[in-house]
Design a protein around this motif. Structure first.
Motif, mmCIF file in Angstrom:
data_model
loop_
_atom_site.group_PDB
_atom_site.id
_atom_site.type_symbol
_atom_site.label_atom_id
_atom_site.label_comp_id
_atom_site.label_asym_id
_atom_site.label_seq_id
_atom_site.Cartn_x
_atom_site.Cartn_y
_atom_site.Cartn_z
ATOM 1 N N PRO A 1 0.836 -1.200 0.000
ATOM 2 C CA PRO A 1 0.000 0.000 0.000
ATOM 3 C C PRO A 1 0.875 1.256 0.000
ATOM 4 C CG PRO A 1 -0.851 -1.596 1.561
ATOM 5 C CD PRO A 1 0.489 -2.115 1.090
ATOM 6 N N GLY A 2 0.517 2.211 -0.839
ATOM 7 C CA GLY A 2 1.288 3.445 -0.951
ATOM 8 C C GLY A 2 2.555 3.289 -1.757
ATOM 9 N N ARG B 1 -7.366 -0.335 -6.929
ATOM 10 C CA ARG B 1 -6.453 0.344 -6.009
ATOM 11 C C ARG B 1 -6.129 1.730 -6.556
ATOM 12 N NH1 ARG B 1 -1.449 -3.386 -4.431
ATOM 13 N NH2 ARG B 1 -1.097 -1.573 -3.094
ATOM 14 N N ASP B 2 -6.083 2.695 -5.679
ATOM 15 C CA ASP B 2 -5.650 4.034 -6.083
ATOM 16 C C ASP B 2 -4.508 4.513 -5.189
ATOM 17 O OD1 ASP B 2 -6.916 4.587 -3.708
ATOM 18 O OD2 ASP B 2 -8.424 5.912 -4.567
ATOM 19 N N ASP B 3 -3.899 3.568 -4.477
ATOM 20 C CA ASP B 3 -2.847 3.894 -3.526
ATOM 21 C C ASP B 3 -1.443 3.672 -4.082
ATOM 22 O OD1 ASP B 3 -3.444 1.074 -3.498
ATOM 23 O OD2 ASP B 3 -2.126 0.901 -1.756
ATOM 24 N N GLU C 1 1.363 4.571 -7.069
ATOM 25 C CA GLU C 1 1.747 5.473 -8.155
ATOM 26 C C GLU C 1 2.471 4.663 -9.233
ATOM 27 O OE1 GLU C 1 4.529 9.421 -8.946
ATOM 28 O OE2 GLU C 1 4.863 8.220 -7.151
#
Length: 189
Positions: free
Chosen positions: A43-44, A68-70, A72
């Motif tokens: 995550p992240g 997921r939008d966590d 990049e």
């Protein structure tokens, strides 16, 4: 209609490859491997692709991150027209245009790096390795020496292979499937 096991976003990218007569897209088993590895990013986390092309590998990475939008995702393409083509899609990625070797020092570290361009693989491999976060994974494709005929190309691939397999900060494995892969994990600091 979707092909079994191939996400629609990947099928769209493969159509772009056909329309543009782009013959250098990642193929099986690279794509599904990228999706699996992207799905495992913490995550992240951050993902980096060197060599966007028309976005087939990018689409596989994105397919592993569905829901997921966590995470990049950054992809680098030297060719402005190809970069613009991928920017015009719905892929949730940042597309940078410039030589990867020039950009790598300022990008930070990533949990998954897919080196699919000469810049960052044949040249600047040390910068690519430095961009892999501790515990992160590096995927390098096109490592099958049988794909290359010129002594210069064979020497370049041999250098990459030896660097990855002998690097003290990496644990690496060769996978002979497809175009030949080396999968490396950076040892925790």
């Amino acid at each position: 209609m979707s092909a079994p096991g191939v996400p629609d976003v990947v099928l769209a990218a493969e159509r772009r490859a056909v329309e543009r007569s782009f013959a250098h897209s990642c193929c099986a088993p690279t794509g599904p491997l990228l999706a699996v590895l992207a799905a495992a990013v913490r995550p992240g986390g951050r993902v980096l692709e060197l060599g966007t092309g028309v976005g087939v590998g990018t689409a596989w990475i994105a397919s592993g991150l569905v829901g997921r939008d966590d995470v990049e995702v950054v992809t680098i393409e030297l060719d402005e027209d190809l970069a613009d083509l991928v920017r015009g899609t719905d892929l949730p990625v940042t597309v940078l245009t410039r030589d990867a070797v020039a950009l790598l020092p300022g990008l930070g570290t990533f949990d998954l790096v897919f080196a699919d361009a000469l810049g960052g693989k044949w040249t600047g491999l040390d910068l690519t390795i430095a961009a892999v976060a501790p515990g992160g994974v590096l995927v390098v494709d096109d490592m099958d020496l049988g794909r290359y005929h010129s002594p210069e190309d064979r020497a370049a691939v041999t250098r990459v292979r030896e660097t990855l397999l002998r690097h003290p900060q990496l644990v690496s494995a060769e996978l002979a499937d497809g175009t030949g892969h080396i999968l490396s994990t950076r040892r925790p600091a």
